[in-house]
Write a protein that holds these residues in place. Structure first.
Motif, short mmCIF file in Angstrom:
data_model
loop_
_atom_site.label_atom_id
_atom_site.label_comp_id
_atom_site.label_asym_id
_atom_site.label_seq_id
_atom_site.Cartn_x
_atom_site.Cartn_y
_atom_site.Cartn_z
N LEU A 202 0.83 -1.20 0.00
CA LEU A 202 0.00 0.00 0.00
C LEU A 202 0.87 1.25 0.00
O LEU A 202 0.56 2.24 -0.69
CB LEU A 202 -0.93 0.00 1.22
N PHE A 203 1.95 1.23 0.75
CA PHE A 203 2.88 2.36 0.80
C PHE A 203 3.37 2.70 -0.61
O PHE A 203 3.35 3.87 -1.03
CB PHE A 203 4.06 2.01 1.71
N HIS A 204 3.81 1.70 -1.36
CA HIS A 204 4.35 1.93 -2.70
C HIS A 204 3.27 2.46 -3.64
O HIS A 204 3.55 3.33 -4.48
CB HIS A 204 4.97 0.66 -3.26
N LYS A 205 2.05 1.97 -3.52
CA LYS A 205 0.97 2.47 -4.36
C LYS A 205 0.69 3.94 -4.07
O LYS A 205 0.49 4.74 -4.99
CB LYS A 205 -0.30 1.64 -4.13
N MET A 206 0.68 4.31 -2.80
CA MET A 206 0.42 5.70 -2.42
C MET A 206 1.57 6.62 -2.82
O MET A 206 1.36 7.78 -3.18
CB MET A 206 0.17 5.79 -0.91
N ALA A 207 2.81 6.10 -2.76
CA ALA A 207 3.97 6.94 -3.03
C ALA A 207 4.24 7.14 -4.51
O ALA A 207 4.88 8.12 -4.89
CB ALA A 207 5.21 6.33 -2.36
N SER A 208 3.77 6.23 -5.36
CA SER A 208 4.24 6.23 -6.74
C SER A 208 3.20 6.63 -7.78
O SER A 208 3.54 6.80 -8.95
CB SER A 208 4.77 4.84 -7.11
N SER A 209 1.93 6.79 -7.42
CA SER A 209 0.95 7.08 -8.46
C SER A 209 -0.06 8.13 -7.99
O SER A 209 -0.42 8.16 -6.82
CB SER A 209 0.20 5.80 -8.86
N PRO A 210 -0.51 9.00 -8.94
CA PRO A 210 -1.54 9.98 -8.60
C PRO A 210 -2.83 9.27 -8.19
O PRO A 210 -3.10 8.18 -8.70
CB PRO A 210 -1.74 10.75 -9.89
N PRO A 211 -3.68 9.88 -7.33
CA PRO A 211 -3.45 11.14 -6.65
C PRO A 211 -2.30 11.05 -5.65
O PRO A 211 -1.87 9.96 -5.31
CB PRO A 211 -4.78 11.40 -5.94
N SER A 212 -1.83 12.19 -5.17
CA SER A 212 -0.65 12.22 -4.30
C SER A 212 -1.05 12.21 -2.83
O SER A 212 -2.00 12.88 -2.43
CB SER A 212 0.19 13.46 -4.60
N TYR A 213 -0.28 11.46 -2.05
CA TYR A 213 -0.50 11.38 -0.61
C TYR A 213 0.77 11.85 0.11
O TYR A 213 1.81 11.21 0.01
CB TYR A 213 -0.80 9.94 -0.18
N PHE A 214 0.67 12.97 0.81
CA PHE A 214 1.81 13.48 1.57
C PHE A 214 1.58 13.13 3.04
O PHE A 214 1.19 13.98 3.85
CB PHE A 214 1.95 14.98 1.37
N VAL A 215 1.79 11.85 3.37
CA VAL A 215 1.60 11.40 4.75
C VAL A 215 2.81 11.87 5.56
O VAL A 215 3.95 11.51 5.26
CB VAL A 215 1.45 9.87 4.84
N THR A 216 2.57 12.67 6.58
CA THR A 216 3.62 13.31 7.35
C THR A 216 3.52 12.87 8.81
O THR A 216 2.41 12.75 9.35
CB THR A 216 3.50 14.84 7.24
N VAL A 217 4.66 12.63 9.43
CA VAL A 217 4.67 12.14 10.81
C VAL A 217 5.61 12.96 11.67
O VAL A 217 6.50 13.65 11.17
CB VAL A 217 5.07 10.65 10.88
N VAL A 218 5.41 12.86 12.97
CA VAL A 218 6.36 13.37 13.96
C VAL A 218 6.90 12.15 14.71
O VAL A 218 6.12 11.36 15.25
CB VAL A 218 5.71 14.36 14.94
#
Length: 296
Positions: A202-218
């Motif tokens: 799932l990570f690779h699908k979200m990172a490599s194809s539109p739409p874009s997912y900017f999942v940000t963490v602390v």
């Protein structure tokens, strides 16, 4: 403004019908011209088989548009960090262009981003020497890959990063599977039992194809745990004046005294990130009291 043996031919990763090697690292680099010594921004993808391709933009890289820089790493490539003619410069020596080894100079906005690129290039070269890019990707790419280019965050206002020394804001990484990311998400939603392979897919699908997912963490680096997350989700829309839109959503913050402060920090950063990546209108779902995505 996000990359990952043998003696493959130039352009093989694009033209060959064989399996396309996964991306180890991608992102914008400033490349210095060979004859006219100016700097041009190009969006580069570095794949595990050694292909190192530059495009005019991230969108063109995803659409397999015209390649501006068609390079291939090989076993003898070396990478040298330099502070001249600009800070955070590095030189890739011996990269293959049209069958001939050449040197190329690049620049990035931070020393952290330069270190990531150098480590990624050296990791791919190690894979060329070992003769097995799949093993390289499992050992190196799984550990290092980020959801998006970290230099985008590094280029934003430093004032928004006023956090304790052991807290760091960054893109989601594959290694966060082992740093409590899913456990954090389960505080808000029923995540279920997601295996590492499912998470990686799932990570690779979200990172490599539109739409874009900017999942940000602390991350709390003192405990190696993810303590907060939020996502900028972007998409196109049919609107002649605002054809790109972004949504800030999925806030999840651990039970901390600085909970409100962390939410404000992530919200402001992702608003700025959306504007920087060209999305004309950004909607912050946390602004709407009755929207579940606004919960923390």
């Amino acid at each position: 403004m996000p990359s990952r043996v043998g003696s493959a031919a130039v352009g093989e990763a694009i033209n060959s019908p064989r399996e396309l090697a996964p991306i180890v690292k991608e992102g914008y680099l400033w490349k210095r011209g060979e004859y006219i010594r100016n700097w041009r921004a190009r969006y580069y993808t570095l794949r595990a088989d050694g292909s190192f391709l530059g495009f005019k933009s991230k969108i063109e890289s995803q659409a397999s548009a015209e390649i501006q820089n068609d390079f291939m790493l090989q076993q003898d490539v070396t990478v040298v960090a330099e502070e001249k003619p600009k800070p955070n410069t590095f030189i890739v020596q011996g990269v293959i262009l049209r069958g001939m080894p050449v040197d190329r100079m690049y620049n990035v906005e931070s020393s952290e981003d330069r270190e990531e690129w150098i480590n990624a290039i050296r990791g791919v070269v190690d894979g060329l020497k070992s003769g097995n890019w799949k093993n390289l990707f499992n050992e190196f790419g799984e550990r290092e890959m980020s959801m998006y280019d970290v230099s985008l965050l590094n280029s934003l206002s430093e004032g928004k990063h006023n956090l304790p020394a052991n807290w760091t804001v960054r893109p989601l990484q594959l290694s966060d599977y082992n740093k409590g990311f899913l456990e954090l998400l389960s505080q808000k939603n029923d995540v279920g039992n997601i295996s590492r392979s499912e998470f990686s897919s799932l990570f690779h699908k979200m990172a490599s194809s539109p739409p874009s997912y900017f999942v940000t963490v602390v991350e709390d680096t003192s405990s190696n745990r993810v303590i907060a997350t939020a996502t900028l989700f972007t998409e196109f829309q049919f609107n002649h004046s605002n054809h790109m839109i972004g949504w800030i959503r999925d806030f999840v913050i651990d039970d901390l005294e600085d909970k409100t402060r962390l939410k404000d920090l992530l919200s402001n950063l992702l608003m700025d990130l959306g504007e920087k990546t060209g999305h004309i209108r950004i909607e912050n779902s946390s602004m709407f009291q009755n929207n579940k995505d606004g919960e923390i």
